[in-house]
Design a protein around this motif. Structure first.
Motif, PDB file in Angstrom:
ATOM      1  N   THR A 104     -15.411   6.086   2.580  1.00 21.03           N
ATOM      2  CA  THR A 104     -15.463   4.985   3.528  1.00 21.03           C
ATOM      3  C   THR A 104     -14.381   5.136   4.592  1.00 21.03           C
ATOM      4  O   THR A 104     -13.361   5.780   4.365  1.00 21.03           O
ATOM      5  N   PHE A 105     -14.641   4.560   5.747  1.00 23.77           N
ATOM      6  CA  PHE A 105     -13.606   4.413   6.756  1.00 23.77           C
ATOM      7  C   PHE A 105     -12.866   3.129   6.443  1.00 23.77           C
ATOM      8  O   PHE A 105     -13.457   2.151   6.006  1.00 23.77           O
ATOM      9  N   ALA A 106     -11.574   3.129   6.676  1.00 25.27           N
ATOM     10  CA  ALA A 106     -10.778   1.952   6.344  1.00 25.27           C
ATOM     11  C   ALA A 106      -9.742   1.714   7.441  1.00 25.27           C
ATOM     12  O   ALA A 106      -9.234   2.658   8.039  1.00 25.27           O
ATOM     13  N   LYS A 108       0.322   2.404   7.366  1.00 26.43           N
ATOM     14  CA  LYS A 108      -0.466   3.499   6.823  1.00 26.43           C
ATOM     15  C   LYS A 108      -1.386   2.972   5.725  1.00 26.43           C
ATOM     16  O   LYS A 108      -1.016   2.087   4.957  1.00 26.43           O
ATOM     17  N   LEU A 109      -2.595   3.545   5.650  1.00 23.35           N
ATOM     18  CA  LEU A 109      -3.554   3.163   4.610  1.00 23.35           C
ATOM     19  C   LEU A 109      -2.969   3.383   3.223  1.00 23.35           C
ATOM     20  O   LEU A 109      -3.151   2.554   2.332  1.00 23.35           O
ATOM     21  N   TYR A 146     -10.583  -5.768   1.090  1.00 22.01           N
ATOM     22  CA  TYR A 146     -12.000  -6.023   0.809  1.00 22.01           C
ATOM     23  C   TYR A 146     -12.644  -4.793   0.181  1.00 22.01           C
ATOM     24  O   TYR A 146     -13.394  -4.904  -0.801  1.00 22.01           O
ATOM     25  N   ILE A 147     -12.360  -3.626   0.725  1.00 25.82           N
ATOM     26  CA  ILE A 147     -12.933  -2.388   0.186  1.00 25.82           C
ATOM     27  C   ILE A 147     -12.499  -2.177  -1.260  1.00 25.82           C
ATOM     28  O   ILE A 147     -13.324  -1.911  -2.132  1.00 25.82           O
ATOM     29  N   LEU A 148     -11.223  -2.320  -1.532  1.00 28.77           N
ATOM     30  CA  LEU A 148     -10.723  -2.101  -2.892  1.00 28.77           C
ATOM     31  C   LEU A 148     -11.261  -3.143  -3.869  1.00 28.77           C
ATOM     32  O   LEU A 148     -11.638  -2.800  -4.996  1.00 28.77           O
ATOM     33  N   TYR A 205     -11.105   7.194 -14.831  1.00 27.85           N
ATOM     34  CA  TYR A 205      -9.868   7.459 -14.112  1.00 27.85           C
ATOM     35  C   TYR A 205     -10.164   7.795 -12.647  1.00 27.85           C
ATOM     36  O   TYR A 205     -10.152   8.967 -12.258  1.00 27.85           O
ATOM     37  N   PRO A 206     -10.432   6.775 -11.848  1.00 27.92           N
ATOM     38  CA  PRO A 206     -10.702   7.021 -10.428  1.00 27.92           C
ATOM     39  C   PRO A 206      -9.458   7.532  -9.703  1.00 27.92           C
ATOM     40  O   PRO A 206      -8.334   7.181 -10.060  1.00 27.92           O
ATOM     41  N   TYR A 207      -9.689   8.370  -8.739  1.00 26.88           N
ATOM     42  CA  TYR A 207      -8.595   8.760  -7.868  1.00 26.88           C
ATOM     43  C   TYR A 207      -9.065   8.693  -6.419  1.00 26.88           C
ATOM     44  O   TYR A 207     -10.238   8.880  -6.125  1.00 26.88           O
ATOM     45  N   MET A 208      -8.140   8.359  -5.550  1.00 28.29           N
ATOM     46  CA  MET A 208      -8.434   8.166  -4.137  1.00 28.29           C
ATOM     47  C   MET A 208      -7.680   9.189  -3.317  1.00 28.29           C
ATOM     48  O   MET A 208      -6.473   9.353  -3.490  1.00 28.29           O
ATOM     49  N   ARG A 209      -8.411   9.835  -2.436  1.00 34.66           N
ATOM     50  CA  ARG A 209      -7.789  10.714  -1.446  1.00 34.66           C
ATOM     51  C   ARG A 209      -7.781   9.948  -0.135  1.00 34.66           C
ATOM     52  O   ARG A 209      -8.820   9.461   0.312  1.00 34.66           O
ATOM     53  N   VAL A 210      -6.621   9.844   0.463  1.00 31.22           N
ATOM     54  CA  VAL A 210      -6.454   9.063   1.681  1.00 31.22           C
ATOM     55  C   VAL A 210      -6.177  10.021   2.832  1.00 31.22           C
ATOM     56  O   VAL A 210      -5.301  10.872   2.745  1.00 31.22           O
ATOM     57  N   SER A 211      -6.957   9.872   3.903  1.00 32.47           N
ATOM     58  CA  SER A 211      -6.723  10.653   5.115  1.00 32.47           C
ATOM     59  C   SER A 211      -6.319   9.696   6.231  1.00 32.47           C
ATOM     60  O   SER A 211      -7.154   8.954   6.750  1.00 32.47           O
ATOM     61  N   GLU A 212      -5.048   9.707   6.540  1.00 30.88           N
ATOM     62  CA  GLU A 212      -4.539   8.829   7.602  1.00 30.88           C
ATOM     63  C   GLU A 212      -5.124   9.228   8.955  1.00 30.88           C
ATOM     64  O   GLU A 212      -5.453   8.366   9.774  1.00 30.88           O
ATOM     65  N   ASP A 213      -5.271  10.533   9.197  1.00 37.81           N
ATOM     66  CA  ASP A 213      -5.782  11.016  10.478  1.00 37.81           C
ATOM     67  C   ASP A 213      -7.204  10.538  10.748  1.00 37.81           C
ATOM     68  O   ASP A 213      -7.553  10.203  11.867  1.00 37.81           O
ATOM     69  N   GLU A 214      -8.018  10.521   9.701  1.00 36.17           N
ATOM     70  CA  GLU A 214      -9.424  10.137   9.852  1.00 36.17           C
ATOM     71  C   GLU A 214      -9.677   8.690   9.465  1.00 36.17           C
ATOM     72  O   GLU A 214     -10.813   8.227   9.511  1.00 36.17           O
ATOM     73  N   SER A 215      -8.646   7.971   9.047  1.00 34.16           N
ATOM     74  CA  SER A 215      -8.780   6.591   8.566  1.00 34.16           C
ATOM     75  C   SER A 215      -9.865   6.499   7.497  1.00 34.16           C
ATOM     76  O   SER A 215     -10.732   5.639   7.535  1.00 34.16           O
ATOM     77  N   SER A 216      -9.797   7.406   6.545  1.00 36.94           N
ATOM     78  CA  SER A 216     -10.817   7.417   5.497  1.00 36.94           C
ATOM     79  C   SER A 216     -10.190   7.409   4.117  1.00 36.94           C
ATOM     80  O   SER A 216      -9.060   7.854   3.917  1.00 36.94           O
TER      81      SER A 216
END
Length: 126
Positions: free
Chosen positions: A98-100, A7-8, A107-109, A42-53
């Motif tokens: 981004t798609f990941a 999982k991302l 690399y993205i991070l 204070y960055p925050y990341m929302r991760v969508s496993e379904d969309e790989s984003s």
């Protein structure tokens, strides 16, 4: 793990652990602090496993109703490769989507963290 793919969200946690970056997590969000000499974000990341984003958001500041920030936002956007400054109601927000996949998440991070560091003066001006 589906079909041998991690999982991302787990890969991002692993990245932060390996880089010794402190973070906070909840169901689908990971946040961390980027501190510079005279300010922190204070960055925050929302991760969508379904969309790989992965969506990365940073709330910069609230603006005064009378304040004209469009020039500052446009200046920032011409200098930033990844992040775009936008107005979200009465707040300036930096956003990157981004798609990941497993192969490119490190690399993205790395790119995102380097970009934030190189844009610290521009962020401060917002």
């Amino acid at each position: 793990m589906l079909f041998g793919r991690k999982k991302l969200f787990d890969l991002i946690i692993k990245y932060f652990n390996e880089k010794k970056i402190s973070y906070e997590k909840n169901a689908s969000t990971i946040s961390f602090t980027a501190s510079y000499n005279d300010f922190s974000i204070y960055p925050y990341m929302r991760v969508s496993e379904d969309e790989s984003s992965v969506d990365i958001l940073i709330n910069i500041r609230k603006i005064d109703v009378k304040e004209n920030v469009f020039f500052k936002i446009n200046e920032f956007n011409t200098r930033s490769r990844y992040f775009k400054a936008i107005l979200d109601g009465d707040a300036i927000v930096l956003e990157y989507n981004t798609f990941a996949v497993n192969d490119n998440i490190d690399y993205i991070l790395d790119s995102i963290i380097d970009s934030l560091s190189s844009l610290r003066e521009e962020i401060k001006e917002l």
